[in-house]
Design a protein around this motif. Structure first.
Motif, PDB file in Angstrom:
ATOM      1  N   THR A 169      52.569  38.541  45.135  1.00  0.00           N
ATOM      2  CA  THR A 169      51.830  38.061  46.376  1.00  0.00           C
ATOM      3  C   THR A 169      51.993  36.771  45.725  1.00  0.00           C
ATOM      4  OG1 THR A 169      50.354  40.228  45.990  1.00  0.00           O
ATOM      5  CG2 THR A 169      49.378  37.987  46.708  1.00  0.00           C
ATOM      6  N   SER A 170      51.745  35.743  45.676  1.00  0.00           N
ATOM      7  CA  SER A 170      51.662  34.451  45.935  1.00  0.00           C
ATOM      8  C   SER A 170      53.073  34.309  46.405  1.00  0.00           C
ATOM      9  CB  SER A 170      51.260  33.908  44.162  1.00  0.00           C
ATOM     10  OG  SER A 170      50.108  33.632  44.486  1.00  0.00           O
ATOM     11  N   GLN A 171      54.431  34.526  46.307  1.00  0.00           N
ATOM     12  CA  GLN A 171      55.353  33.916  46.717  1.00  0.00           C
ATOM     13  C   GLN A 171      55.527  34.935  47.668  1.00  0.00           C
ATOM     14  OE1 GLN A 171      54.536  35.904  43.647  1.00  0.00           O
ATOM     15  NE2 GLN A 171      55.972  35.451  42.453  1.00  0.00           N
ATOM     16  N   ALA A 192      43.286  33.901  52.620  1.00  0.00           N
ATOM     17  CA  ALA A 192      43.654  35.079  52.145  1.00  0.00           C
ATOM     18  C   ALA A 192      43.867  35.079  50.912  1.00  0.00           C
ATOM     19  CB  ALA A 192      44.580  36.062  53.115  1.00  0.00           C
ATOM     20  N   LEU A 193      44.945  34.037  50.279  1.00  0.00           N
ATOM     21  CA  LEU A 193      44.934  34.214  49.060  1.00  0.00           C
ATOM     22  C   LEU A 193      44.343  33.832  47.938  1.00  0.00           C
ATOM     23  CD1 LEU A 193      48.213  35.041  47.679  1.00  0.00           C
ATOM     24  CD2 LEU A 193      47.667  32.669  47.096  1.00  0.00           C
ATOM     25  N   GLU A 194      43.036  33.419  48.418  1.00  0.00           N
ATOM     26  CA  GLU A 194      42.219  32.522  47.594  1.00  0.00           C
ATOM     27  C   GLU A 194      40.303  33.784  47.933  1.00  0.00           C
ATOM     28  OE1 GLU A 194      42.432  29.700  45.800  1.00  0.00           O
ATOM     29  OE2 GLU A 194      44.051  29.192  46.669  1.00  0.00           O
ATOM     30  N   LEU A 195      40.531  34.086  49.006  1.00  0.00           N
ATOM     31  CA  LEU A 195      39.777  35.248  49.460  1.00  0.00           C
ATOM     32  C   LEU A 195      40.765  36.557  48.296  1.00  0.00           C
ATOM     33  CD1 LEU A 195      38.833  35.060  53.173  1.00  0.00           C
ATOM     34  CD2 LEU A 195      37.177  33.796  50.576  1.00  0.00           C
ATOM     35  N   GLN A 196      41.480  36.756  47.765  1.00  0.00           N
ATOM     36  CA  GLN A 196      41.350  37.362  46.914  1.00  0.00           C
ATOM     37  C   GLN A 196      41.090  37.632  45.470  1.00  0.00           C
ATOM     38  OE1 GLN A 196      45.725  38.394  46.447  1.00  0.00           O
ATOM     39  NE2 GLN A 196      45.158  41.154  47.001  1.00  0.00           N
ATOM     40  N   ALA A 197      41.728  35.768  45.367  1.00  0.00           N
ATOM     41  CA  ALA A 197      41.420  35.866  43.776  1.00  0.00           C
ATOM     42  C   ALA A 197      39.490  35.836  44.137  1.00  0.00           C
ATOM     43  CB  ALA A 197      41.176  34.188  44.349  1.00  0.00           C
ATOM     44  N   ASP A 198      38.506  35.330  44.731  1.00  0.00           N
ATOM     45  CA  ASP A 198      37.362  35.626  44.723  1.00  0.00           C
ATOM     46  C   ASP A 198      36.949  36.967  44.228  1.00  0.00           C
ATOM     47  OD1 ASP A 198      36.416  32.741  44.716  1.00  0.00           O
ATOM     48  OD2 ASP A 198      36.319  33.193  47.201  1.00  0.00           O
ATOM     49  N   CYS A 199      37.740  37.353  44.949  1.00  0.00           N
ATOM     50  CA  CYS A 199      37.165  39.139  45.127  1.00  0.00           C
ATOM     51  C   CYS A 199      38.513  40.057  43.964  1.00  0.00           C
ATOM     52  CB  CYS A 199      38.554  40.232  46.438  1.00  0.00           C
ATOM     53  SG  CYS A 199      38.242  41.973  46.385  1.00  0.00           S
ATOM     54  N   TYR A 200      38.863  39.403  43.524  1.00  0.00           N
ATOM     55  CA  TYR A 200      38.992  40.061  42.103  1.00  0.00           C
ATOM     56  C   TYR A 200      37.903  39.914  40.782  1.00  0.00           C
ATOM     57  CZ  TYR A 200      44.313  41.215  43.386  1.00  0.00           C
ATOM     58  OH  TYR A 200      44.983  41.658  43.515  1.00  0.00           O
ATOM     59  N   ALA A 201      37.884  37.875  40.600  1.00  0.00           N
ATOM     60  CA  ALA A 201      36.632  37.898  40.481  1.00  0.00           C
ATOM     61  C   ALA A 201      35.069  38.229  40.095  1.00  0.00           C
ATOM     62  CB  ALA A 201      36.166  36.388  40.256  1.00  0.00           C
ATOM     63  N   ASP A 271      37.019  47.681  41.718  1.00  0.00           N
ATOM     64  CA  ASP A 271      38.781  47.177  41.586  1.00  0.00           C
ATOM     65  C   ASP A 271      39.603  47.162  42.374  1.00  0.00           C
ATOM     66  OD1 ASP A 271      41.578  49.430  42.173  1.00  0.00           O
ATOM     67  OD2 ASP A 271      40.254  51.520  42.591  1.00  0.00           O
ATOM     68  N   PRO A 272      40.899  46.641  42.132  1.00  0.00           N
ATOM     69  CA  PRO A 272      41.341  45.673  42.494  1.00  0.00           C
ATOM     70  C   PRO A 272      41.331  45.913  44.044  1.00  0.00           C
ATOM     71  CG  PRO A 272      42.526  46.462  40.465  1.00  0.00           C
ATOM     72  CD  PRO A 272      41.061  46.732  40.149  1.00  0.00           C
ATOM     73  N   ALA A 273      42.673  47.535  43.974  1.00  0.00           N
ATOM     74  CA  ALA A 273      42.264  48.054  45.279  1.00  0.00           C
ATOM     75  C   ALA A 273      41.957  47.396  46.423  1.00  0.00           C
ATOM     76  CB  ALA A 273      42.593  49.825  45.491  1.00  0.00           C
ATOM     77  N   ALA A 274      39.778  47.841  46.947  1.00  0.00           N
ATOM     78  CA  ALA A 274      39.330  47.107  47.390  1.00  0.00           C
ATOM     79  C   ALA A 274      39.606  45.550  48.026  1.00  0.00           C
ATOM     80  CB  ALA A 274      38.209  46.552  46.897  1.00  0.00           C
ATOM     81  N   CYS A 275      41.062  44.671  47.221  1.00  0.00           N
ATOM     82  CA  CYS A 275      40.585  42.946  47.532  1.00  0.00           C
ATOM     83  C   CYS A 275      42.287  42.681  48.036  1.00  0.00           C
ATOM     84  CB  CYS A 275      40.944  42.463  45.910  1.00  0.00           C
ATOM     85  SG  CYS A 275      39.062  42.281  45.641  1.00  0.00           S
ATOM     86  N   ASP A 276      42.439  44.166  48.294  1.00  0.00           N
ATOM     87  CA  ASP A 276      44.326  44.050  49.329  1.00  0.00           C
ATOM     88  C   ASP A 276      44.068  42.515  50.313  1.00  0.00           C
ATOM     89  OD1 ASP A 276      46.265  44.571  51.123  1.00  0.00           O
ATOM     90  OD2 ASP A 276      46.220  46.321  51.520  1.00  0.00           O
ATOM     91  N   ILE A 277      45.080  41.826  49.673  1.00  0.00           N
ATOM     92  CA  ILE A 277      44.498  40.526  50.722  1.00  0.00           C
ATOM     93  C   ILE A 277      45.511  40.945  52.328  1.00  0.00           C
ATOM     94  CG2 ILE A 277      47.729  40.803  50.887  1.00  0.00           C
ATOM     95  CD1 ILE A 277      46.991  37.181  49.856  1.00  0.00           C
ATOM     96  N   ALA A 278      45.772  42.386  53.081  1.00  0.00           N
ATOM     97  CA  ALA A 278      46.083  42.194  54.372  1.00  0.00           C
ATOM     98  C   ALA A 278      44.030  42.024  54.874  1.00  0.00           C
ATOM     99  CB  ALA A 278      46.481  43.244  54.667  1.00  0.00           C
ATOM    100  N   ASN A 279      43.587  42.723  54.259  1.00  0.00           N
ATOM    101  CA  ASN A 279      41.743  42.620  54.469  1.00  0.00           C
ATOM    102  C   ASN A 279      40.971  41.614  54.145  1.00  0.00           C
ATOM    103  OD1 ASN A 279      42.458  45.643  55.219  1.00  0.00           O
ATOM    104  ND2 ASN A 279      41.922  46.032  53.398  1.00  0.00           N
ATOM    105  N   MET A 280      41.647  40.288  54.110  1.00  0.00           N
ATOM    106  CA  MET A 280      41.498  39.691  53.063  1.00  0.00           C
ATOM    107  C   MET A 280      41.723  37.678  54.501  1.00  0.00           C
ATOM    108  SD  MET A 280      39.859  39.050  50.191  1.00  0.00           S
ATOM    109  CE  MET A 280      39.532  41.222  50.117  1.00  0.00           C
ATOM    110  N   GLY A 281      39.941  37.655  55.426  1.00  0.00           N
ATOM    111  CA  GLY A 281      40.216  36.697  55.769  1.00  0.00           C
ATOM    112  C   GLY A 281      39.145  37.305  57.114  1.00  0.00           C
TER     113      GLY A 281
END
Length: 281
Positions: A169-171, A192-201, A271-281
């Motif tokens: 994802t980062s790449q 979006a990348l940072e919010l996904q990391a928050d969601c993962y936390a 569930d990490p699926a809830a943290c799909d980066i497309a839905n972050m932001g």
């Protein structure tokens, strides 16, 4: 937060007491993450840091690897091991990062790490870097929570960046930023990348007890303390704290409301699926 009976991972490299290190290596995405954290946590000008990054790769520093005996180091070890255990149940082929504890400054494959940058992840060496004096700065200067779970949230966020590297994802975000039509668009990808990391936390926190038979667990009030810290390090809050007008186009990590919502989302879903980066932001 309950943690003292948790499993020790022994995946800590302890460089504390070794003094500041000079790293080598180009910035790349990891360097961008590092430099961005200077603004995120301190509001400092990043130009001086950019000038300290030398050419080449790698670091000559090597600390003691294992499980630290002091309580602050043991906390990082137990929390890191529990995060690893959660991700092993959620991601096939998951490989843990090394966590480097240091003081003042240290060498990384992404450049020179400095305490003022706050915790950061370097994808070039797949290591998380923590100067534990940062907790004091986070609490006294930025108004974040001093609760143990708030600190664990910050650690889990950096592990989230490791997962993003493992999944590619980062790449993908880096390539999208290179194609962006201006800095504002590139910043939206970063948010979006940072919010996904928050969601993962948040996802980790929801599953911590299940993988540890309750030895590591979020207790009453912990999530609220984590959200207090998420709010304290939102871009809008930090811009106001530094005396500047709020400029959403300059956000790189998300507003306070976005960061709180992402942490809560991960926790509620588990569930990490809830943290799909497309839905972050």
């Amino acid at each position: 937060m309950r943690w003292q009976g948790g499993r020790r991972g022994g995946n800590i490299e302890d460089r504390r007491g070794m003094g500041g290190g000079i790293a080598a290596g180009g910035l790349g995405l990891g360097g961008v993450v590092i430099v961005g954290l200077i603004y995120l946590f301190t509001g400092q000008d990043v130009s001086g840091v950019l000038q300290t990054v030398e050419q080449g790769r790698g670091s000559s520093q090597q600390g003691q690897v294992g499980s630290p005996e002091d309580q602050a180091g043991a906390f990082v070890d137990v929390i890191g091991a529990n995060i690893d255990d959660v991700w092993r149940t959620k991601m096939q082929g998951y490989q843990p990062p090394v966590v480097v504890l240091y003081e003042g400054g240290t060498g990384t494959a992404c450049g020179t790490g400095q305490a003022a940058m706050g915790p950061f992840y370097c994808p070039a060496d797949q290591q998380v870097y923590l100067d534990l004096s940062f907790w004091q700065e986070l609490e006294t200067s930025l108004g974040a929570s001093g609760a143990e779970f708030a600190r664990a949230y910050v650690i889990a966020h950096e592990y989230g960046h490791h997962v993003q590297t493992l999944t590619g994802t980062s790449q993908q975000v880096q390539r999208a930023q290179q194609r962006a039509r201006g800095q504002a668009e590139a910043n939206r990808y970063s948010v979006a990348l940072e919010l996904q990391a928050d969601c993962y936390a948040g996802m980790w926190a929801r599953n911590a007890s299940a993988v540890s038979n309750g030895q590591v667990a979020v207790e009453a009030g912990d999530l609220e303390e984590g959200m207090r810290t998420a709010a304290a390090i939102g871009d809008d809050t930090l811009q106001r704290r530094s005396g500047r007008a709020v400029q959403p186009d300059g956000f790189t990590h998300g507003s306070s409301a976005q960061r709180v919502a992402a942490l809560r989302r991960g926790y509620e879903a588990g569930d990490p699926a809830a943290c799909d980066i497309a839905n972050m932001g």
